[in-house]
Write a protein that holds these residues in place. Structure first.
Motif, PDB file in Angstrom:
ATOM      1  N   ASP A 251       0.869  -1.171   0.000  1.00  0.00           N
ATOM      2  CA  ASP A 251       0.000   0.000   0.000  1.00  0.00           C
ATOM      3  C   ASP A 251       0.910   1.226   0.000  1.00  0.00           C
TER       4      ASP A 251
ATOM      5  N   ALA B  79       0.096   4.100   2.310  1.00  0.00           N
ATOM      6  CA  ALA B  79       0.359   3.752   3.700  1.00  0.00           C
ATOM      7  C   ALA B  79       1.848   3.750   4.005  1.00  0.00           C
TER       8      ALA B  79
ATOM      9  N   TYR C 152       3.086   0.646   9.847  1.00  0.00           N
ATOM     10  CA  TYR C 152       2.420   0.230   8.605  1.00  0.00           C
ATOM     11  C   TYR C 152       1.192  -0.628   8.917  1.00  0.00           C
ATOM     12  N   GLU C 153       1.317  -1.551   9.867  1.00  0.00           N
ATOM     13  CA  GLU C 153       0.193  -2.424  10.198  1.00  0.00           C
ATOM     14  C   GLU C 153      -0.921  -1.640  10.888  1.00  0.00           C
TER      15      GLU C 153
ATOM     16  N   THR D  20      -2.761   0.307   8.105  1.00  0.00           N
ATOM     17  CA  THR D  20      -3.551  -0.530   7.182  1.00  0.00           C
ATOM     18  C   THR D  20      -4.580  -1.400   7.905  1.00  0.00           C
ATOM     19  N   SER D  21      -4.650  -1.286   9.220  1.00  0.00           N
ATOM     20  CA  SER D  21      -5.629  -2.084   9.963  1.00  0.00           C
ATOM     21  C   SER D  21      -7.017  -1.478   9.823  1.00  0.00           C
ATOM     22  N   THR D  22      -8.005  -2.226  10.250  1.00  0.00           N
ATOM     23  CA  THR D  22      -9.395  -1.751  10.205  1.00  0.00           C
ATOM     24  C   THR D  22      -9.936  -1.718  11.636  1.00  0.00           C
TER      25      THR D  22
ATOM     26  N   ALA E 236      -8.592   2.137  10.492  1.00  0.00           N
ATOM     27  CA  ALA E 236      -7.290   2.792  10.413  1.00  0.00           C
ATOM     28  C   ALA E 236      -7.132   3.776  11.564  1.00  0.00           C
TER      29      ALA E 236
END
Length: 468
Positions: A67, A70, A180-181, A184-186, A188
């Protein structure tokens, strides 16, 4: 953590993008001086126009499609968290001044993607790019790169040595992946949430300021006397590798490097078991093996060298990006007519004595020893040891395919980085690229491997004849 050099870095080719800092505001001068390590490094760079880019890089792999939005945000958040990345130096013949870019002015410039079909050309490009961009006499002296592939990507963060030490690379890789994680997590996270999740990294500039405020060591300080005796043992200068390397002191040659695994996981466990049984540690066992191997090649019975120690004892700097190390002196007493166990006993005692010198900065040491030390070479004989199983979660480093990558520059002495992971013990060697040095280092490394094998088999834990 794989410790290697750029000429041996195993990277899968792909599409390369480079990310460099684009200041949107003018730099401002800071009254905070460079740390001792930074000044030493900058003085060396100023004196030697060649081979001055002693950069270090860390790399990690990310699964899936990258991404790009991101990852840009990841780099920007990471830079704003660490004040070592906001600063550079204006280096003049008579002075060095620190320059700062305000963190809210951080912005990144993204290069056009370039595809590489083979690792050799990719490594060559990265080496050239990092050497140009991570120049200690320029700002910024760092950059990021991504190598994208259909099912995975590699993220590389490269820095001049004024900005990072070895532990900083571990911290950087861990943080970059976490940021980064989180992005890109949900759902964000916003920047403030990410900062709270990671915690306060501390200020490296505050560390530099604190170091500058250290008073001179008191007259008669026993720690200064110990350093003075050590330098006297070395002839009034830093320790040197005892075998001929085919270079004149102070006249560096192009660097050669060697990266090899000395022991697999079970072999490392057996070596540590023998060392602990004899009253030592893995590190003092490695030093004893080095002393024994060099003695077999004509080295001294008393081998002086220096080893790095981190200076992150204050919790404020535990997770800081910066150069937070000092070095300690040690003399390895090789038992000429005794056993390896005797050598280990003496080495461990010397190591424990070296640890009592903590609390002195290298600036205090240099002031305290005065004329008792003169710099005769660019480099010094040094052995570093890091057990990456204790620095961070080994499974995390393995999952990231984490690498510590160093540049190939110039040198006039030999230096060694010993690293331990779940996979065993590895050694990276740095030495002059001369026929004499190649022969000497090859003989030494062969002897070192033999000593390890003998210790594991318990062949030299009993008295043995002296080597002439």
């Amino acid at each position: 953590m794989h410790v290697t050099s750029i000429d041996r870095y195993d990277i899968e080719p792909g599409t390369l993008t480079e990310w460099t800092l684009l200041p949107t505001a003018k730099t401002i001068k800071s009254d905070i001086p460079p740390s001792y390590n930074q000044r030493f490094h900058l003085d060396t760079a100023r004196a030697h126009g060649f081979g001055r880019s002693v950069w270090m890089a860390g790399s990690l792999d990310l699964p899936g499609t990258l991404d790009r939005s991101a990852v840009r945000r990841t780099f920007e958040i990471f830079i704003r968290r660490h004040d070592a990345l906001w600063t550079g130096f204006d280096v003049r013949p008579t002075r060095i001044e620190r320059l700062i870019v305000p963190p809210d002015a951080v912005a990144l410039r993204e290069s056009d993607p370039v595809h590489f079909d083979d690792p050799v050309s990719l490594r060559a490009h990265l080496c050239t790019k990092f050497t140009v961009e991570c120049d200690p006499l320029t700002f910024p002296a760092f950059l990021f790169a991504t190598v994208e592939r259909p099912t995975s990507s590699t993220v590389i963060a490269a820095f001049d040595h004024t900005i990072v030490d070895g532990l900083s690379l571990v911290i950087a890789l861990r943080e970059l992946r976490q940021i980064y994680e989180l992005i890109t997590s949900t759902p964000a996270k916003d920047d403030a949430q990410i900062g709270r999740a990671l915690g306060d990294p501390g200020s490296f500039m505050a560390y530099c300021e604190a170091e500058a405020g250290d008073p001179p060591a008191e007259d008669g300080d026993p720690r200064i006397r110990a350093w003075s005796r050590f330098y006297e043992h070395c002839g009034g200068t830093a320790p040197r590798f005892p075998l001929d390397l085919g270079v004149e002191p102070g006249r560096p040659a192009r660097q050669a490097s060697d990266v090899r695994r000395l022991l697999d996981g079970p072999g490392a466990a057996l070596l540590e078991e023998q060392c602990l049984r004899a009253g030592g540690t893995m590190f003092t066992g490695v030093l004893s093996a080095i002393g024994t191997a060099l003695r077999r090649e004509g080295g001294p019975l008393h081998l002086p060298l220096q080893f790095p120690l981190h200076t992150r004892h204050d919790h404020r700097w535990k997770d800081s990006i910066g150069w937070l190390t000092a070095t300690a002196p040690i003399v390895v007493p090789v038992a000429a007519h005794g056993s390896f166990e005797s050598t280990l006993t003496g080495t461990h005692a010397s190591f424990r004595s070296a640890l009592t010198l903590k609390g002195l900065s290298m600036e205090q040491v240099r002031r305290g020893v005065g004329e008792g030390y003169r710099r005769s070479r660019t480099d010094l004989f040094m052995v570093s040891y890091i057990d990456y199983r204790k620095v961070t979660c080994p499974d995390e480093l393995r999952a990231m395919n984490a690498h510590h990558i160093s540049n190939v520059t110039v040198c006039d002495d030999a230096q060694f980085w010993v690293s331990r992971t779940e996979d065993g013990v590895s050694l990276r060697s740095r030495y002059p690229d001369t026929a004499t040095a190649h022969s000497a280092i090859a003989r030494f490394l062969d002897q070192l491997a033999s000593v390890f094998t003998e210790v594991i088999r318990n062949d030299i834990m009993t008295p043995a004849p002296a080597y002439s």
